[in-house]
Design a protein around this motif. Structure first.
Motif, mmCIF file in Angstrom:
data_model
loop_
_atom_site.group_PDB
_atom_site.id
_atom_site.type_symbol
_atom_site.label_atom_id
_atom_site.label_comp_id
_atom_site.label_asym_id
_atom_site.label_seq_id
_atom_site.Cartn_x
_atom_site.Cartn_y
_atom_site.Cartn_z
ATOM 1 N N GLU A 1 0.804 -1.207 0.000
ATOM 2 C CA GLU A 1 0.000 0.000 0.000
ATOM 3 C C GLU A 1 0.848 1.273 0.000
ATOM 4 O O GLU A 1 0.326 2.367 -0.244
ATOM 5 N N ALA B 1 -2.113 5.723 -3.279
ATOM 6 C CA ALA B 1 -2.514 6.970 -2.622
ATOM 7 C C ALA B 1 -3.157 6.675 -1.268
ATOM 8 O O ALA B 1 -3.832 5.657 -1.089
ATOM 9 N N GLU B 2 -2.938 7.585 -0.286
ATOM 10 C CA GLU B 2 -3.382 7.353 1.085
ATOM 11 C C GLU B 2 -4.886 7.092 1.185
ATOM 12 O O GLU B 2 -5.325 6.227 1.947
ATOM 13 N N ASP B 3 -5.688 7.796 0.409
ATOM 14 C CA ASP B 3 -7.138 7.659 0.542
ATOM 15 C C ASP B 3 -7.659 6.332 -0.011
ATOM 16 O O ASP B 3 -8.832 5.998 0.175
ATOM 17 N N LEU B 4 -6.791 5.576 -0.706
ATOM 18 C CA LEU B 4 -7.225 4.294 -1.277
ATOM 19 C C LEU B 4 -6.586 3.093 -0.582
ATOM 20 O O LEU B 4 -6.877 1.950 -0.944
ATOM 21 N N ARG B 5 -5.739 3.329 0.406
ATOM 22 C CA ARG B 5 -4.991 2.220 0.995
ATOM 23 C C ARG B 5 -5.895 1.251 1.739
ATOM 24 O O ARG B 5 -5.737 0.028 1.617
ATOM 25 N N ASP B 6 -6.841 1.749 2.525
ATOM 26 C CA ASP B 6 -7.739 0.855 3.266
ATOM 27 C C ASP B 6 -8.580 0.019 2.302
ATOM 28 O O ASP B 6 -8.777 -1.185 2.511
ATOM 29 N N HIS C 1 -7.781 -0.799 -0.751
ATOM 30 C CA HIS C 1 -6.909 -1.765 -1.418
ATOM 31 C C HIS C 1 -6.614 -2.949 -0.508
ATOM 32 O O HIS C 1 -6.581 -4.098 -0.964
ATOM 33 N N LYS D 1 1.512 5.746 -6.800
ATOM 34 C CA LYS D 1 2.028 6.930 -6.114
ATOM 35 C C LYS D 1 3.536 6.826 -5.973
ATOM 36 O O LYS D 1 4.067 5.845 -5.456
ATOM 37 N N GLN E 1 1.274 11.210 -8.618
ATOM 38 C CA GLN E 1 0.539 10.017 -9.026
ATOM 39 C C GLN E 1 0.553 9.895 -10.547
ATOM 40 O O GLN E 1 0.685 10.895 -11.260
#
Length: 522
Positions: A179, A183-188, A190, A215, A221
């Motif tokens: 992860e 990008a941070e907002d998509l890590r959870d 993913h 990223k 990105q």
């Protein structure tokens, strides 16, 4: 100390030998069995002497020949031995039997097998190391980023392109969660998708239909395509991800999409303009047809008057005419009739194009219709010494517009007379083909060039001069004929050869269901 007897010395020597020494007589019975033979095979001398050799062996014929054999001891255990044989003779050189000298080769063979196994293992290790180096070379030479992730989502392998693509050195990625490259907002999200993937791992494209982005270390990105493949390793199931940077392709797609949108807008505007032009053209065409129809009506009224009075003058009811006056009246009447014919053609075409032509169907005999048309055509053919023949098969009654069918025949026969020289022949045929009546008008006229045969049915098209050397008519006759045949549900065509004549054929369906209902508008 007493001297050792030679026989005792020989026996001691035999027992001290590490090799098993066995002597058998000519009857294959054991005569000598030393201590090494006892140790090697497990049978004592007392159990063996005087008995047949218990070993399954065929004696070699050549003296001092050597070979390797596999025997079993008295307890059944296998043993490998090297065997040498030699003849056993007495002092008088008389052969008494065979001497066997056997050495235990089991340990040696075991060592050889172990050495062979070690050599093979070493070669396999070299091959594996070579394959690993080759795999590493291929991995590093790949144009895409390749990473391998374990079940916990940790990066355990990556290639050089991954470092370059994401801007991380290898040491900063190994062992880190994958992860990190998202990008941070998509890590959870993913991480949840990754756990679902392990429940049914398979080779597939990641995020089909979605826009994926990687990223970099600097936070920027970029669009990517990712392919996933499960891999079984010594450390358990892992997944290999092949990551492709599609920034250039995305930019090209965006440029192409912009061009397409531009052309779509321009095409829509052009289509709208064309539609407007088509509406104007249709309106102008409709107005033209209405004008022609109106003018045709307006022109026919005075023409009928001229024709009527010319016919009255020709009858000389109001007094006799001299020859010159009769000739003038004849010209007036003939040219008025010709002008009326032209106006009627224009009026018919205007009705057809305006969709106002009505077919008045009735049942009639085609032979009678042909004869009616010929009554007005034969005088024209006779003036040019042309023969006109009729060949009509027995046909069912027609269900069509009698007047329009006669108009079709009249147009075709008139053309045949015009374009056939003096002394030529014209034939009218009618026969039944595939449930339709096929009528043909065949002449021996001037013919039509192949390149013009598709155009003869166009409006205002005239192929060439008549046999009189001039053009006649408006060029509407065949166009009207084509439309009338089509309105009846038939088709018309021509086969012609220059200098040999033409054959115009048309069909009229005999079934009223095919042609349409009575009185239907065209």
């Amino acid at each position: 100390m007493p001297a050792l007897h030679p026989a005792e010395f020989l026996r001691a020597l035999l027992d001290a030998s590490p090799a098993a020494i066995i002597a058998i007589d000519l009857g294959a019975n054991v005569e000598l069995w030393n201590r090494s033979a006892e140790r090697m095979f497990g049978w004592t001398e007392a159990e063996i002497i005087g008995h047949p050799l218990p070993l399954d062996i065929e004696l070699l014929e050549q003296p001092l020949a050597e070979a390797e054999f596999h025997f079993r001891r008295s307890d059944g255990a296998p043993i490998d031995v090297d065997l040498r044989v030699a003849p056993w003779s007495d002092p008088q050189d008389t052969v008494r039997g065979t001497l066997l000298i056997l050495t235990d080769a089991t340990h040696r063979n075991t060592m050889q097998r172990e050495l062979l196994d070690l050599t093979q293992q070493e070669q396999e290790a070299r091959d594996e190391a070579r394959s690993e180096r080759r795999f590493r070379d291929l991995l590093e030479a790949a144009p895409d980023a390749i990473i391998e992730v374990d079940r916990e989502g940790r990066i355990v392998l990556l290639n050089r392109v991954t470092e370059k693509m994401f801007g991380y050195p290898r040491a900063e990625l190994l062992g880190r969660p994958v992860e990190l490259l998202i990008a941070e907002d998509l890590r959870d999200i993913h991480a949840g998708h990754r756990r679902q993937y392990w429940s049914a791992p398979q080779t597939r494209t990641m995020g089909t239909g979605l826009s994926l982005h990687g990223k970099r270390k600097d936070g920027s990105q970029f669009p990517v395509e990712i392919g996933l493949s499960p891999v079984e390793s010594e450390d358990g199931l892992r997944v290999t991800a092949i990551i492709r940077d599609i920034s250039e392709r995305k930019q090209a797609d965006d440029r192409l999409r912009a061009v397409q949108e531009k052309y779509t807008r321009e095409l829509a505007a052009t289509n709208q303009e064309l539609e407007e032009r088509n509406r104007l053209i249709e309106r102008a065409d409709r107005l033209k047809s209405e004008f022609l129809a109106s003018m045709s009506h307006e022109l026919r009224t005075p023409l009928h008057t001229i024709i009527g009075f010319s016919e009255l003058l020709a009858e000389e009811l109001e007094g006799p005419l001299n020859d010159k006056q009769k000739r003038f009246v004849t010209h007036i009447n003939r040219d008025s009739l010709h002008l009326l014919e032209l106006i009627n053609d224009v009026l018919d075409l205007s009705k057809i194009e305006a969709g106002k032509l009505e077919l008045r169907r009735e049942v009639f005999d085609i032979r009678a219709a042909v004869e009616e048309v010929l009554s007005s055509i034969r005088p024209q053919g006779a003036a040019k010494s042309q023969s006109i023949k009729v060949r009509i098969e027995d046909l069912p009654a027609f269900h069509a517009d009698r007047t329009r069918v006669k108009q079709i025949l009249l147009n075709l026969l008139s053309n045949a007379v015009k374009f056939t020289p003096e002394g030529g022949s014209i034939v009218i045929e009618a026969k039944l083909i595939d449930g339709a009546a096929q009528v043909s008008v065949i002449d021996t006229g001037i013919g039509i060039p192949v390149e013009e045969q598709q155009s003869v049915f166009d409006k205002f098209y005239q192929v060439g001069q008549t046999t009189k050397g001039v053009r006649e008519g408006t060029g509407l006759g065949l166009a009207i004929t084509h439309r009338l045949v089509h309105e009846h549900g038939g088709k018309i065509w021509v086969a012609s050869q220059v200098g040999k004549g033409s054959r115009f054929s048309f069909t009229i369906p005999l079934s009223s269901a095919t042609a349409g209902s009575d009185g239907g508008k065209a």
